[in-house]
Design a protein around this motif. Structure first.
Motif, PDB file in Angstrom:
ATOM      1  N   ASN A 100      -0.660   1.362   3.967  1.00 52.41           N
ATOM      2  CA  ASN A 100       0.124   2.600   4.169  1.00 52.41           C
ATOM      3  C   ASN A 100      -0.463   3.341   5.351  1.00 52.41           C
ATOM      4  O   ASN A 100      -1.659   3.658   5.350  1.00 52.41           O
ATOM      5  CB  ASN A 100       0.016   3.527   2.938  1.00 52.41           C
ATOM      6  N   TYR A 102      -0.245   6.767   7.504  1.00 51.76           N
ATOM      7  CA  TYR A 102       0.271   8.131   7.456  1.00 51.76           C
ATOM      8  C   TYR A 102       0.065   8.844   8.773  1.00 51.76           C
ATOM      9  O   TYR A 102      -1.052   8.912   9.279  1.00 51.76           O
ATOM     10  CB  TYR A 102      -0.474   8.957   6.398  1.00 51.76           C
ATOM     11  N   LEU A 108       3.618  10.952   0.112  1.00 51.61           N
ATOM     12  CA  LEU A 108       4.133   9.891  -0.757  1.00 51.61           C
ATOM     13  C   LEU A 108       4.399  10.506  -2.126  1.00 51.61           C
ATOM     14  O   LEU A 108       3.497  11.061  -2.742  1.00 51.61           O
ATOM     15  CB  LEU A 108       3.116   8.751  -0.830  1.00 51.61           C
ATOM     16  N   HIS A 111       4.626   8.443  -8.153  1.00 52.70           N
ATOM     17  CA  HIS A 111       5.161   7.129  -8.570  1.00 52.70           C
ATOM     18  C   HIS A 111       4.127   6.417  -9.437  1.00 52.70           C
ATOM     19  O   HIS A 111       2.982   6.838  -9.533  1.00 52.70           O
ATOM     20  CB  HIS A 111       5.481   6.273  -7.343  1.00 52.70           C
ATOM     21  N   ASP A 113       2.700   2.240 -10.089  1.00 54.77           N
ATOM     22  CA  ASP A 113       2.745   0.888  -9.551  1.00 54.77           C
ATOM     23  C   ASP A 113       3.061  -0.032 -10.722  1.00 54.77           C
ATOM     24  O   ASP A 113       2.220  -0.245 -11.590  1.00 54.77           O
ATOM     25  CB  ASP A 113       1.395   0.533  -8.910  1.00 54.77           C
ATOM     26  N   ILE A 123      -6.241  -1.727  -9.713  1.00 56.62           N
ATOM     27  CA  ILE A 123      -5.807  -1.564  -8.318  1.00 56.62           C
ATOM     28  C   ILE A 123      -6.928  -0.856  -7.582  1.00 56.62           C
ATOM     29  O   ILE A 123      -7.451   0.167  -8.052  1.00 56.62           O
ATOM     30  CB  ILE A 123      -4.504  -0.748  -8.222  1.00 56.62           C
ATOM     31  N   SER A 125      -8.041   1.135  -4.205  1.00 58.43           N
ATOM     32  CA  SER A 125      -7.524   1.899  -3.066  1.00 58.43           C
ATOM     33  C   SER A 125      -8.668   2.209  -2.100  1.00 58.43           C
ATOM     34  O   SER A 125      -9.748   2.638  -2.510  1.00 58.43           O
ATOM     35  CB  SER A 125      -6.875   3.186  -3.590  1.00 58.43           C
ATOM     36  N   PHE A 134      -4.709  13.932  -2.749  1.00 58.05           N
ATOM     37  CA  PHE A 134      -4.146  12.935  -3.655  1.00 58.05           C
ATOM     38  C   PHE A 134      -3.875  13.579  -5.004  1.00 58.05           C
ATOM     39  O   PHE A 134      -4.665  14.385  -5.479  1.00 58.05           O
ATOM     40  CB  PHE A 134      -5.146  11.781  -3.810  1.00 58.05           C
ATOM     41  N   LEU A 150      -9.162  12.567  -0.903  1.00 56.59           N
ATOM     42  CA  LEU A 150      -9.659  11.220  -0.604  1.00 56.59           C
ATOM     43  C   LEU A 150      -9.979  11.194   0.886  1.00 56.59           C
ATOM     44  O   LEU A 150      -9.086  11.332   1.720  1.00 56.59           O
ATOM     45  CB  LEU A 150      -8.608  10.159  -0.942  1.00 56.59           C
ATOM     46  N   MET A 156     -11.154   4.171  -4.571  1.00 58.63           N
ATOM     47  CA  MET A 156     -10.718   4.611  -5.893  1.00 58.63           C
ATOM     48  C   MET A 156     -10.186   3.391  -6.633  1.00 58.63           C
ATOM     49  O   MET A 156      -9.406   2.624  -6.088  1.00 58.63           O
ATOM     50  CB  MET A 156      -9.624   5.666  -5.764  1.00 58.63           C
ATOM     51  N   LEU A 158      -8.113   2.258  -9.884  1.00 57.41           N
ATOM     52  CA  LEU A 158      -7.281   2.614 -11.035  1.00 57.41           C
ATOM     53  C   LEU A 158      -7.366   1.460 -12.013  1.00 57.41           C
ATOM     54  O   LEU A 158      -6.876   0.371 -11.744  1.00 57.41           O
ATOM     55  CB  LEU A 158      -5.830   2.875 -10.636  1.00 57.41           C
ATOM     56  N   HIS A 167       1.024   8.971  -9.674  1.00 52.55           N
ATOM     57  CA  HIS A 167       0.170   9.452  -8.592  1.00 52.55           C
ATOM     58  C   HIS A 167       0.967   9.529  -7.303  1.00 52.55           C
ATOM     59  O   HIS A 167       2.034   8.916  -7.199  1.00 52.55           O
ATOM     60  CB  HIS A 167      -1.047   8.526  -8.417  1.00 52.55           C
ATOM     61  N   VAL A 169       0.680  11.226  -2.831  1.00 49.34           N
ATOM     62  CA  VAL A 169      -0.100  11.900  -1.788  1.00 49.34           C
ATOM     63  C   VAL A 169       0.670  13.155  -1.381  1.00 49.34           C
ATOM     64  O   VAL A 169       1.773  13.073  -0.841  1.00 49.34           O
ATOM     65  CB  VAL A 169      -0.333  10.969  -0.573  1.00 49.34           C
ATOM     66  N   ASN A 187      -4.234   3.879   4.153  1.00 50.96           N
ATOM     67  CA  ASN A 187      -4.664   3.558   2.787  1.00 50.96           C
ATOM     68  C   ASN A 187      -4.294   2.124   2.471  1.00 50.96           C
ATOM     69  O   ASN A 187      -3.178   1.683   2.723  1.00 50.96           O
ATOM     70  CB  ASN A 187      -4.022   4.503   1.766  1.00 50.96           C
ATOM     71  N   THR A 189      -4.006  -0.605  -0.640  1.00 50.60           N
ATOM     72  CA  THR A 189      -4.070  -0.828  -2.088  1.00 50.60           C
ATOM     73  C   THR A 189      -4.053  -2.322  -2.332  1.00 50.60           C
ATOM     74  O   THR A 189      -3.173  -3.042  -1.875  1.00 50.60           O
ATOM     75  CB  THR A 189      -2.935  -0.130  -2.869  1.00 50.60           C
ATOM     76  N   ARG A 191      -4.004  -5.432  -4.965  1.00 53.77           N
ATOM     77  CA  ARG A 191      -3.472  -5.718  -6.305  1.00 53.77           C
ATOM     78  C   ARG A 191      -3.398  -7.201  -6.578  1.00 53.77           C
ATOM     79  O   ARG A 191      -3.182  -8.009  -5.680  1.00 53.77           O
ATOM     80  CB  ARG A 191      -2.036  -5.210  -6.423  1.00 53.77           C
TER      81      ARG A 191
HETATM   82  C1  MD6 Z   1      -2.348   6.390  -0.977  1.00 51.53           C
HETATM   83  N1  MD6 Z   1      -2.011   5.240  -3.012  1.00 51.53           N
HETATM   84  O1  MD6 Z   1      -3.485   6.727  -1.330  1.00 51.53           O
HETATM   85  C2  MD6 Z   1      -1.355   5.864  -1.945  1.00 51.53           C
HETATM   86  N2  MD6 Z   1      -1.432   3.241  -5.899  1.00 51.53           N
HETATM   87  O2  MD6 Z   1      -1.972   6.515   0.174  1.00 51.53           O
HETATM   88  C3  MD6 Z   1      -1.340   4.688  -4.042  1.00 51.53           C
HETATM   89  O3  MD6 Z   1      -0.137   4.755  -4.146  1.00 51.53           O
HETATM   90  C4  MD6 Z   1      -2.115   4.006  -5.064  1.00 51.53           C
HETATM   91  O4  MD6 Z   1      -4.186   4.897  -4.372  1.00 51.53           O
HETATM   92  C5  MD6 Z   1      -2.056   2.577  -6.868  1.00 51.53           C
HETATM   93  C6  MD6 Z   1      -3.411   2.640  -7.030  1.00 51.53           C
HETATM   94  C7  MD6 Z   1      -4.151   3.419  -6.181  1.00 51.53           C
HETATM   95  C8  MD6 Z   1      -3.500   4.129  -5.178  1.00 51.53           C
END
Ligand code: MD6
Ligand code: FE
Length: 204
Positions: A100, A102, A108, A111, A113, A123, A125, A134, A150, A156, A158, A167, A169, A187, A189, A191
Motif C-alpha cells: 500500500n 500512501y 484507508l 475493513h 481482511d 498477518i 504489517s 491507525f 504506526l 504489527m 494481527l 481496522h 488508516v 505499508n 501486509t 499473509r
Molecule cells: C495499513 N493495514 O497499515 C493498512 N491489514 O496501511 C492493513 O490494512 C492491515 O496493518 C491487516 C493486518 C494488518 C494491517
C-alpha cells in the motif's frame, strides 16, 4: 495484536525501500477500484508473492498476475520473508505481500481482511516512511475503536482474535519521516492465503 515499535533499524528500512522500488518497477502501482461502485481508493497498490490481492468492481480476490500488465507478481524479497519467520515463528511462508503506497492525502476505510482461506494465519504489517494514524476496532463494525501511530520501522502482528478485527488508516502525518525523499508512507501486509500443508506424522 502485537505491536513491535522501532523493530527495523534505519539500515533495514533503507534496504526494504530498495527492494520495493525494484518491485514497483516491474509491477507498477495502480489505483484499485471499490467493489460495486468502482470509486477509486486514495491508496495506490501493488503486490509481490504468488497471490496478489485485488479490488475492483467485481469484488475482492487473489490473483497470480498484475491487473494491468498481466505478468506474474515479483517474488517476496528475502528480507521480507525473514521478517515473517522472525516475528511469527512460523515455518510456513506467506504467499501474499500487499504493498500500500500512501500520498499525504491517502487513507484507508475501516475493513477486515477476510479473503484468505487460511483464516487463522497471522498477518504481519510493516510500516515505512511517514507515520500513520491507525485505527483498530473489534469484531463488529460498531465495536469501540482506538487509534495509535504506526511510524517507519514499526511492525504489527494481527494474531489470535485481532486477526479478524476491523481496522483502517485515518490519515498520514506528512513530513514525519525522511526515509522516502518524495514523502508518503508504504505499508506491507504479509499473509498466508491457502491452508498450509500439515507436516506428516513421522514423515519426511
Ligand atoms: C495499513 N493495514 O497499515 C493498512 N491489514 O496501511 C492493513 O490494512 C492491515 O496493518 C491487516 C493486518 C494488518 C494491517
Ligand atoms: Fe487490512
Amino acid at each position: 495484536m502485537r505491536l513491535l515499535p522501532g523493530f527495523l533499524s534505519s539500515e533495514r528500512q533503507h534496504a526494504l525501500v530498495v527492494e520495493l522500488r525494484a518491485i514497483v518497477a516491474s509491477a507498477p502501482l495502480y489505483s484499485p477500484a471499490m467493489p460495486r461502485t468502482g470509486s477509486p481508493y486514495s491508496v495506490r497498490m501493488t503486490n509481490c508473492g504468488s497471490h496478489g490481492w485485488l479490488s475492483d468492481r467485481a469484488g475482492y480476490r487473489y490473483s497470480p498476475t498484475h491487473p494491468l500488465t498481466g505478468a506474474p507478481w515479483p517474488a517476496i524479497p528475502r528480507p521480507v520473508l525473514d521478517l515473517w519467520h522472525e516475528t511469527t515463528g512460523l515455518a510456513y511462508e506467506p504467499q501474499a505481500c500487499l504493498v500500500n503506497w500512501y500520498g499525504p492525502e491517502a487513507r484507508l476505510g475501516l475493513h477486515r481482511d477476510q479473503d484468505e482461506e487460511a483464516r487463522e494465519a497471522p498477518i504481519l504489517s510493516i510500516s515505512l516512511g511517514d507515520t500513520a494514524l491507525f485505527r483498530l476496532g473489534g469484531p463488529e463494525r460498531r465495536s469501540p475503536t482506538r487509534s495509535f501511530r504506526l511510524a517507519s520501522g514499526d511492525l504489527m502482528l494481527l494474531d489470535g482474535p485481532s486477526r479478524h478485527w476491523f481496522h483502517g488508516v485515518d490519515r498520514i502525518l506528512p513530513g514525519t519521516s525522511r526515509l522516502l525523499p518524495e514523502g508518503g508512507r508504504i505499508n506491507l501486509t504479509l499473509r498466508r492465503v491457502t491452508l498450509p500443508q500439515l507436516p506428516m506424522p513421522g514423515g519426511r
